[in-house]
Design a protein around this motif. Sequence first.
Motif, PDB file in Angstrom:
ATOM      1  N   ASN A 294       7.164 -54.809-114.014  1.00 32.98           N
ATOM      2  CA  ASN A 294       8.574 -55.080-113.703  1.00 32.98           C
ATOM      3  C   ASN A 294       8.847 -55.647-112.320  1.00 32.98           C
ATOM      4  N   SER A 295       7.851 -55.614-111.463  1.00 32.72           N
ATOM      5  CA  SER A 295       8.067 -56.110-110.095  1.00 32.72           C
ATOM      6  C   SER A 295       6.717 -56.393-109.466  1.00 32.72           C
ATOM      7  N   GLY A 296       6.776 -57.078-108.330  1.00 31.69           N
ATOM      8  CA  GLY A 296       5.540 -57.402-107.626  1.00 31.69           C
ATOM      9  C   GLY A 296       4.812 -56.161-107.159  1.00 31.69           C
ATOM     10  N   THR A 297       5.554 -55.246-106.577  1.00 37.03           N
ATOM     11  CA  THR A 297       4.885 -54.058-106.030  1.00 37.03           C
ATOM     12  C   THR A 297       4.245 -53.231-107.144  1.00 37.03           C
ATOM     13  N   GLU A 298       4.881 -53.186-108.284  1.00 38.44           N
ATOM     14  CA  GLU A 298       4.313 -52.434-109.405  1.00 38.44           C
ATOM     15  C   GLU A 298       3.039 -53.119-109.916  1.00 38.44           C
TER      16      GLU A 298
ATOM     17  N   ALA B 119      -0.260 -57.652 -93.413  1.00 37.35           N
ATOM     18  CA  ALA B 119      -0.104 -57.944 -94.843  1.00 37.35           C
ATOM     19  C   ALA B 119       1.170 -57.303 -95.370  1.00 37.35           C
ATOM     20  N   TYR B 120       1.715 -57.904 -96.412  1.00 38.37           N
ATOM     21  CA  TYR B 120       2.801 -57.279 -97.168  1.00 38.37           C
ATOM     22  C   TYR B 120       2.489 -57.386 -98.653  1.00 38.37           C
ATOM     23  N   HIS B 121       2.476 -56.233 -99.334  1.00 41.94           N
ATOM     24  CA  HIS B 121       2.182 -56.243-100.765  1.00 41.94           C
ATOM     25  C   HIS B 121       3.233 -55.499-101.575  1.00 41.94           C
ATOM     26  N   GLY B 122       4.326 -55.097-100.943  1.00 48.59           N
ATOM     27  CA  GLY B 122       5.368 -54.399-101.681  1.00 48.59           C
ATOM     28  C   GLY B 122       5.720 -53.083-101.019  1.00 48.59           C
ATOM     29  N   ASN B 123       6.662 -52.356-101.628  1.00 52.68           N
ATOM     30  CA  ASN B 123       7.250 -51.208-100.953  1.00 52.68           C
ATOM     31  C   ASN B 123       7.095 -49.861-101.630  1.00 52.68           C
TER      32      ASN B 123
ATOM     33  N   LEU C 285      -5.913 -59.206-100.436  1.00 56.09           N
ATOM     34  CA  LEU C 285      -5.368 -60.184 -99.487  1.00 56.09           C
ATOM     35  C   LEU C 285      -4.267 -60.996-100.141  1.00 56.09           C
ATOM     36  N   GLU C 286      -3.290 -61.391 -99.349  1.00 58.63           N
ATOM     37  CA  GLU C 286      -2.380 -62.442 -99.796  1.00 58.63           C
ATOM     38  C   GLU C 286      -3.144 -63.761 -99.637  1.00 58.63           C
ATOM     39  N   THR C 287      -3.088 -64.618-100.611  1.00 62.05           N
ATOM     40  CA  THR C 287      -3.795 -65.900-100.485  1.00 62.05           C
ATOM     41  C   THR C 287      -3.251 -66.654 -99.275  1.00 62.05           C
TER      42      THR C 287
ATOM     43  N   LEU D 195      -6.301 -60.888-105.151  1.00 68.00           N
ATOM     44  CA  LEU D 195      -5.444 -61.826-104.409  1.00 68.00           C
ATOM     45  C   LEU D 195      -3.993 -61.650-104.841  1.00 68.00           C
ATOM     46  N   ASP D 196      -3.139 -61.480-103.854  1.00 67.62           N
ATOM     47  CA  ASP D 196      -1.704 -61.327-104.078  1.00 67.62           C
ATOM     48  C   ASP D 196      -1.063 -62.721-103.993  1.00 67.62           C
ATOM     49  N   GLU D 197      -0.645 -63.215-105.142  1.00 69.36           N
ATOM     50  CA  GLU D 197       0.004 -64.543-105.222  1.00 69.36           C
ATOM     51  C   GLU D 197       1.456 -64.391-105.625  1.00 69.36           C
ATOM     52  N   ILE D 198       2.025 -63.238-105.317  1.00 70.23           N
ATOM     53  CA  ILE D 198       3.403 -62.984-105.727  1.00 70.23           C
ATOM     54  C   ILE D 198       4.336 -64.035-105.131  1.00 70.23           C
ATOM     55  N   GLN D 199       4.063 -64.414-103.900  1.00 74.53           N
ATOM     56  CA  GLN D 199       4.946 -65.426-103.290  1.00 74.53           C
ATOM     57  C   GLN D 199       4.478 -66.876-103.533  1.00 74.53           C
ATOM     58  N   PRO D 200       3.221 -67.211-103.264  1.00 74.40           N
ATOM     59  CA  PRO D 200       2.843 -68.635-103.433  1.00 74.40           C
ATOM     60  C   PRO D 200       2.669 -69.077-104.877  1.00 74.40           C
TER      61      PRO D 200
ATOM     62  N   GLY E 289       4.192 -62.503-109.584  1.00 71.79           N
ATOM     63  CA  GLY E 289       5.561 -62.000-109.800  1.00 71.79           C
ATOM     64  C   GLY E 289       6.550 -63.072-109.380  1.00 71.79           C
ATOM     65  N   LYS E 290       7.596 -62.652-108.706  1.00 69.64           N
ATOM     66  CA  LYS E 290       8.624 -63.535-108.130  1.00 69.64           C
ATOM     67  C   LYS E 290       9.013 -64.726-109.002  1.00 69.64           C
ATOM     68  N   GLY E 291       8.434 -65.924-108.770  1.00 72.20           N
ATOM     69  CA  GLY E 291       8.867 -67.134-109.462  1.00 72.20           C
ATOM     70  C   GLY E 291       8.521 -67.188-110.933  1.00 72.20           C
TER      71      GLY E 291
HETATM   72  C1  LIG Z   1       3.158 -61.247-101.012  1.00 73.24           C
HETATM   73  C2  LIG Z   1       4.063 -60.259-101.656  1.00 73.24           C
HETATM   74  N1  LIG Z   1       3.540 -59.206-102.291  1.00 73.24           N
HETATM   75  C3  LIG Z   1       4.322 -58.296-102.906  1.00 73.24           C
HETATM   76  C4  LIG Z   1       5.686 -58.395-102.890  1.00 73.24           C
HETATM   77  C5  LIG Z   1       6.540 -57.353-103.573  1.00 73.24           C
HETATM   78  O1  LIG Z   1       7.168 -57.870-104.683  1.00 73.24           O
HETATM   79  P1  LIG Z   1       8.484 -57.147-105.251  1.00 73.24           P
HETATM   80  O2  LIG Z   1       9.532 -57.254-104.194  1.00 73.24           O
HETATM   81  O3  LIG Z   1       8.801 -57.882-106.519  1.00 73.24           O
HETATM   82  O4  LIG Z   1       8.104 -55.728-105.513  1.00 73.24           O
HETATM   83  C6  LIG Z   1       6.283 -59.469-102.227  1.00 73.24           C
HETATM   84  C7  LIG Z   1       7.740 -59.575-102.126  1.00 73.24           C
HETATM   85  O5  LIG Z   1       8.307 -60.128-101.224  1.00 73.24           O
HETATM   86  C8  LIG Z   1       5.455 -60.427-101.589  1.00 73.24           C
HETATM   87  O6  LIG Z   1       5.978 -61.474-100.936  1.00 73.24           O
END
Ligand SMILES: Cc1ncc(COP(=O)(O)O)c(C=O)c1O
Length: 398
Positions: A104-108, A132-136, A183-185, A216-221, A245-247
């Motif tokens: 349901n979301s990137g962090t999940e 790094a940011y991978h969610g909350n 890692l975020e790509t 690899l976290d491609e949620i944004q790119p 996720g995201k897009g």
């Molecule tokens: C690289 C990256 N990972 C994870 C997330 C978390 O995604 P979400 O906000 O859909 O949980 C984000 C959101 O900004 C993100 O940019």
Amino acid sequence: MATDDFFKYQAQTTPHPLGLEISHAKGSYIFDANGKAHLDFVAGVSACGLGHGHPRVTKAIKDQVDRYMHVMVYGEYIQSPAVEFTKLLAAQLPENLETTYLVNSGTEAMEGALKLARRCTGRSELIAANHAYHGNTTGSLSLMGYEERKSAFRPLMPDIRFINFNDEGDLQRITEKTAAVVLETIQGGAGFILPKEGYLEQVRKRCDEVGALLILDEIQPGFGRTGKLFAFEHFNCVPDILVIGKGMASGLPVGAFVASHQMMATLQDNPKLGHITTFGGNPVIAAASLATLNELLETTLIPDTLEKEKLFRRLLVHPLIEEVRGKGLMLALILKTKDIADYLILEAAKNGLILFWLLFETRAARISPPLTISMKEIEAGCDQIITILNSYQPSTVN
Ligand SMILES: Cc1ncc(COP(=O)(O)O)c(C=O)c1O
């Protein structure tokens, strides 16, 4: 609608939200309650790749709503939108990225990926990158390479180590104890930082040497923003688990993690129900994802991002701009100071141009417009940016 109600009844994440009251959105524009058009250079923070109200996506959603919405928890029933989407996605990915778990979301999605890595390797250590940011949610938050934003929530997940992104010297910290390197790509919150030439290949090599998985976290790119469907395609490095996720669903809440069929099969037993979700794979969202992916594959939107990047780079030249970072339509204007970034973003908001901050790089203004943005709209927005920067006075109080 009373602004007071927004502040009173809806939980806030900052004391000073932008507070724009929305009427509707179409294409590259968001219209406020007074009917004023705002040119969207942010796309819901990289979520609305096809712009607002794309007819193909809207139709797919409406058709699916008319057929059925939620009918069962994830994974029990055969629902064609999810099956068709995951099949089409697999056809675009390397062979080992064949099976998708929809959430349901990137962090999940990241939480699922972490569990999968531990389950498949029988190891617990996770390695993430500073800034790094991978969610909350708690697992993703534990990987956040920014102590100030997470210390209030400790204790977090144990057995996490950090390396510096782009520092090959740090790769020896990846050992036989490591379940996965995450890692975020392209590092997003840190300031849209690209991996250096050969860096991700070296990470891949080290993971292979010690039997660690690469996530690899491609949620944004992901989903075309950087000129390829996924950014890892630029860097000659294939992950074991891809997190997206995201897009993906053009603005509906979504996330997914993708891995080999064999790895994903471990979630079926020992313990059984190794990852479950009520709404993951929701047919309306899957229908939006399928329409989005088809649109990206059948048009030139993805390669066009690189032409649009060139236009941004040509127009965004100013003594107060230190650098334009990023790739494709994942760009960050790095200003000389944080004050200039704040001034630009807030003045733009007043003038009908939507820009936004990055999570950690305070001198940045995000430019991540819909992939559908036109050259004319880019020119108009960049014109405004230059005019605002020309009006900046160091003593300006917002
Ligand atoms: C690289 C990256 N990972 C994870 C997330 C978390 O995604 P979400 O906000 O859909 O949980 C984000 C959101 O900004 C993100 O940019």
